[in-house]
Scaffold this active site. Structure first.
Site, PDB file in Angstrom:
ATOM      1  CE1 TYR A  10      -4.314  -1.378   0.177  1.00 37.64           C
ATOM      2  CE2 TYR A  10      -3.119  -3.104   1.331  1.00 37.64           C
ATOM      3  CZ  TYR A  10      -4.255  -2.660   0.662  1.00 37.64           C
ATOM      4  OH  TYR A  10      -5.295  -3.513   0.473  1.00 37.64           O
ATOM      5  CB  ILE A  11       3.538   2.597   1.916  1.00 39.88           C
ATOM      6  CG1 ILE A  11       2.432   2.796   2.960  1.00 39.88           C
ATOM      7  CG2 ILE A  11       4.508   3.771   1.928  1.00 39.88           C
ATOM      8  CD1 ILE A  11       1.518   3.979   2.715  1.00 39.88           C
ATOM      9  CE  LYS A 203       2.905   6.064  10.595  1.00 38.28           C
ATOM     10  NZ  LYS A 203       2.119   6.346   9.438  1.00 38.28           N
ATOM     11  CG  ASN A 207      -1.208   6.293  12.856  1.00 34.79           C
ATOM     12  OD1 ASN A 207      -1.923   7.116  12.290  1.00 34.79           O
ATOM     13  ND2 ASN A 207      -0.325   5.573  12.211  1.00 34.79           N
ATOM     14  CB  CYS A 257      -1.857   2.886  10.817  1.00 38.78           C
ATOM     15  SG  CYS A 257      -1.368   2.567   9.127  1.00 38.78           S
ATOM     16  CE  LYS A 311      -9.795   5.177   5.614  1.00 38.55           C
ATOM     17  NZ  LYS A 311      -8.722   6.077   6.030  1.00 38.55           N
ATOM     18  CE  LYS A 390     -17.111   3.348  10.234  1.00 41.13           C
ATOM     19  NZ  LYS A 390     -15.881   3.618  11.031  1.00 41.13           N
TER      20      LYS A 390
HETATM   21  N1  SAJ Z   1     -12.274   5.183  12.878  1.00 40.99           N
HETATM   22  C1  SAJ Z   1     -13.297   5.308  13.808  1.00 40.99           C
HETATM   23  N2  SAJ Z   1     -13.723   6.559  14.137  1.00 40.99           N
HETATM   24  C2  SAJ Z   1     -13.182   7.692  13.583  1.00 40.99           C
HETATM   25  C3  SAJ Z   1     -12.140   7.548  12.645  1.00 40.99           C
HETATM   26  C4  SAJ Z   1     -11.698   6.286  12.313  1.00 40.99           C
HETATM   27  O1  SAJ Z   1     -13.811   4.320  14.344  1.00 40.99           O
HETATM   28  O2  SAJ Z   1     -13.623   8.784  13.950  1.00 40.99           O
HETATM   29  C5  SAJ Z   1     -11.747   3.856  12.527  1.00 40.99           C
HETATM   30  C6  SAJ Z   1     -11.873   3.517  11.065  1.00 40.99           C
HETATM   31  O3  SAJ Z   1     -13.136   2.974  10.756  1.00 40.99           O
HETATM   32  C7  SAJ Z   1     -10.767   2.509  10.912  1.00 40.99           C
HETATM   33  C8  SAJ Z   1      -9.688   3.003  11.861  1.00 40.99           C
HETATM   34  O4  SAJ Z   1     -10.357   3.849  12.770  1.00 40.99           O
HETATM   35  O5  SAJ Z   1     -11.184   1.218  11.321  1.00 40.99           O
HETATM   36  C9  SAJ Z   1      -8.526   3.712  11.226  1.00 40.99           C
HETATM   37  O6  SAJ Z   1      -8.950   4.601  10.219  1.00 40.99           O
HETATM   38  P1  SAJ Z   1      -8.266   6.021   9.912  1.00 40.99           P
HETATM   39  O7  SAJ Z   1      -8.891   6.540   8.686  1.00 40.99           O
HETATM   40  O8  SAJ Z   1      -8.333   6.911  11.086  1.00 40.99           O
HETATM   41  O9  SAJ Z   1      -6.737   5.699   9.764  1.00 40.99           O
HETATM   42  P2  SAJ Z   1      -5.865   4.841   8.726  1.00 40.99           P
HETATM   43  O10 SAJ Z   1      -5.323   3.688   9.485  1.00 40.99           O
HETATM   44  O11 SAJ Z   1      -6.572   4.553   7.465  1.00 40.99           O
HETATM   45  O12 SAJ Z   1      -4.719   5.869   8.359  1.00 40.99           O
HETATM   46  C10 SAJ Z   1      -3.928   6.408   9.400  1.00 40.99           C
HETATM   47  C11 SAJ Z   1      -3.717   7.879   9.148  1.00 40.99           C
HETATM   48  N3  SAJ Z   1      -3.230   8.517  10.361  1.00 40.99           N
HETATM   49  C12 SAJ Z   1      -3.787   9.618  10.873  1.00 40.99           C
HETATM   50  O13 SAJ Z   1      -4.765  10.150  10.407  1.00 40.99           O
HETATM   51  C13 SAJ Z   1      -3.112  10.184  12.094  1.00 40.99           C
HETATM   52  C14 SAJ Z   1      -2.744   8.088   8.028  1.00 40.99           C
HETATM   53  O14 SAJ Z   1      -2.395   9.437   7.876  1.00 40.99           O
HETATM   54  C15 SAJ Z   1      -1.478   7.271   8.252  1.00 40.99           C
HETATM   55  O15 SAJ Z   1      -0.607   7.374   7.176  1.00 40.99           O
HETATM   56  C16 SAJ Z   1      -1.849   5.831   8.391  1.00 40.99           C
HETATM   57  O16 SAJ Z   1      -2.735   5.699   9.499  1.00 40.99           O
HETATM   58  C17 SAJ Z   1      -0.562   5.090   8.611  1.00 40.99           C
HETATM   59  O17 SAJ Z   1       0.004   4.621   7.627  1.00 40.99           O
HETATM   60  O18 SAJ Z   1      -0.050   5.054   9.727  1.00 40.99           O
END
Ligand code: SAJ
Length: 412
Positions: A10-11, A203, A207, A257, A311, A390
């Site tokens: 993915y990256i 980093k 997260n 993440c 997601k 959701k």
């Molecule tokens: N989720 C919730 N409630 C929310 C937001 C998200 O339950 O309000 C859940 C989502 O459904 C999902 C999980 O959290 O299951 C993670 O989703 P996400 O969109 O927050 O994060 P990732 O894992 O897709 O991407 C994150 C990002 N980090 C941040 O926003 C700080 C991204 O910028 C990073 O690059 C990525 O992790 C990573 O590679 O670490």
């Protein structure tokens, strides 16, 4: 500049695409033969807008090659997974170490080595640096080593790789400067030079920030179900405050993440990282919360699960809480699964999934679920009930009963 990228996931693959779009020669290395074979035909294996076209053109122009083995290059970038070790939550560096060892025969004086994989604080200095020192290189003089974590949102990776600011954590200042020259090929955001350990913890903390905030939203959802308040209204009202941003509750936290990186910090300081661990535990408890409420809605019968990706609008199901929920429910219910973003021979279409179902359980916020075919659903289900974890469904016809985190207290 020639770049060798270890890990075409993915990256690694989007990064390879951007280097090749900016006229760098790229070798993309992966251990998966099928992936390599397809990449060399210009066929990609991840769902991410924009990547397929760039890779196809780069393959045709011979500027991108996929390979099972590394090649000599000016810069090596490691983008392999770092899971956590279940027993003690620490960062499993084995793929990163293997990747570093795999490039050793190809590394030459003056090269830059960049670790993009998310790693626990101190990993670059304590574990990765010695691999190259043992091979006779002096870091900062013969070889430049840096940790430059990726920070991109799936679905927007290309745009974010180019425009986001980038943390460049060098083992020495020279290392950071050399690594910034590599990213200067395509990054338009700021390149922020720092130490490797600061980059590592920044980093992990980004997260963790999100994980802790989601845990707070999930805890609020549970409190509201208990005391009889609409959690979704509370979030909407509170977020009108200019300095408040309550996150959204859900079925749990998935992905590679948020569900993992906080553990890397916890493992380094378990006595101190109390909020971080509690947030993880709270988010891990959400599948049980969902199952408990499903049981209150229907004690048995058929459930149509909508969405198993971690997601919305992605085919990525890594660490998805949906699978835990499905496993927990499958003893007592007949489960059928519909996910338009994931190819799986066991999954079915909306029609088959909802036929004679007693409950639709929405576990993911794919756009397709915003406006479902309610005529079909009403035809297929005797007493149509939806539990949307959701909050993606805003309105349903009056003959459908909708539960979400706004009205679970009705089940008490
Ligand atoms: N989720 C919730 N409630 C929310 C937001 C998200 O339950 O309000 C859940 C989502 O459904 C999902 C999980 O959290 O299951 C993670 O989703 P996400 O969109 O927050 O994060 P990732 O894992 O897709 O991407 C994150 C990002 N980090 C941040 O926003 C700080 C991204 O910028 C990073 O690059 C990525 O992790 C990573 O590679 O670490």
């Amino acid at each position: 500049m020639k770049v060798c990228i270890i890990g075409q996931g993915y990256i690694g693959l989007p990064t390879a695409a951007l280097f090749s779009r900016n006229h760098c020669e790229v070798v993309g290395v992966d251990v998966n033969e099928k992936i390599i074979e397809n990449l060399n035909k210009g066929i990609i294996h991840i769902e991410e807008p924009g990547i397929a076209d760039i890779i196809k053109i780069a393959v045709e122009k011979n500027i991108y090659t996929a390979s099972l083995t590394p090649q000599k290059a000016d810069a090596f970038i490691i983008t392999v997974p770092t899971p956590y070790i279940v027993e003690n939550y620490s960062c499993d560096l084995s793929y990163v170490v293997t990747a570093c060892e795999s490039i050793l025969p190809y590394v030459e004086r003056g090269n830059t080595i960049i670790i993009e994989s998310t790693i626990a604080p101190m990993s670059t200095d304590d574990t990765i640096k010695p691999i190259f020192e043992k091979a006779g290189f002096e870091i900062g003089k013969d070889l430049y080593l840096a940790h430059c974590p990726e920070r991109v949102l799936p679905g927007k990776i290309l745009d974010e790789l180019v425009h986001n600011d980038r943390i460049i954590g060098g083992v020495t200042l020279e290392c950071a400067i050399k690594a910034s020259e590599v990213y200067g090929q395509f990054v338009e955001g700021d390149l922020m030079l720092t130490e490797a350990k600061t980059a590592e913890l920044s980093k992990c903390m980004e997260n963790t920030f999100r994980d802790v905030n989601i845990a707070l939203a999930n805890e609020l959802a549970k409190i509201c179900a208990e005391i009889g308040v609409n959690a979704l209204d509370v979030i909407e009202m509170a977020n009108k405050h200019p300095r408040v941003n309550l996150h959204s509750p859900g079925p749990g936290v998935g992905g590679h993440c948020l569900a993992i990186d906080p553990y890397f910090i916890y493992a380094k300081a378990p006595e101190t990282a109390k909020i971080i661990k509690l947030a993880r535990d709270t988010n891990n408890s959400m599948p049980d919360f969902v199952c408990d409420n499903v049981k209150k809605i229907i004690p048995n019968g058929k459930i149509a699960v909508l969405g198993v990706s971690y997601k919305g609008n992605t085919g990525d199901d890594r660490e998805s809480p949906s699978y835990e929920i499905i496993a927990k429910l499958s003893g007592d219910y007949k489960i059928s699964i519909y996910d338009p973003h994931i190819e799986n021979p066991d999954f079915v279409g909306l029609d088959e999934a909802t036929r004679d179902a007693d409950l639709i359980l929405v576990l993911c916020d794919h756009n397709e679920f915003k406006a479902l075919d309610y005529d079909l659903i009403c035809k297929n289900m005797k007493n149509p009930v939806i539990f949307d974890t959701k909050n993606i469904i805003k309105e349903v016809p009056s003959e459908i009963k909708l539960f979400n985190y706004g009205n679970l207290f009705e089940l008490n």
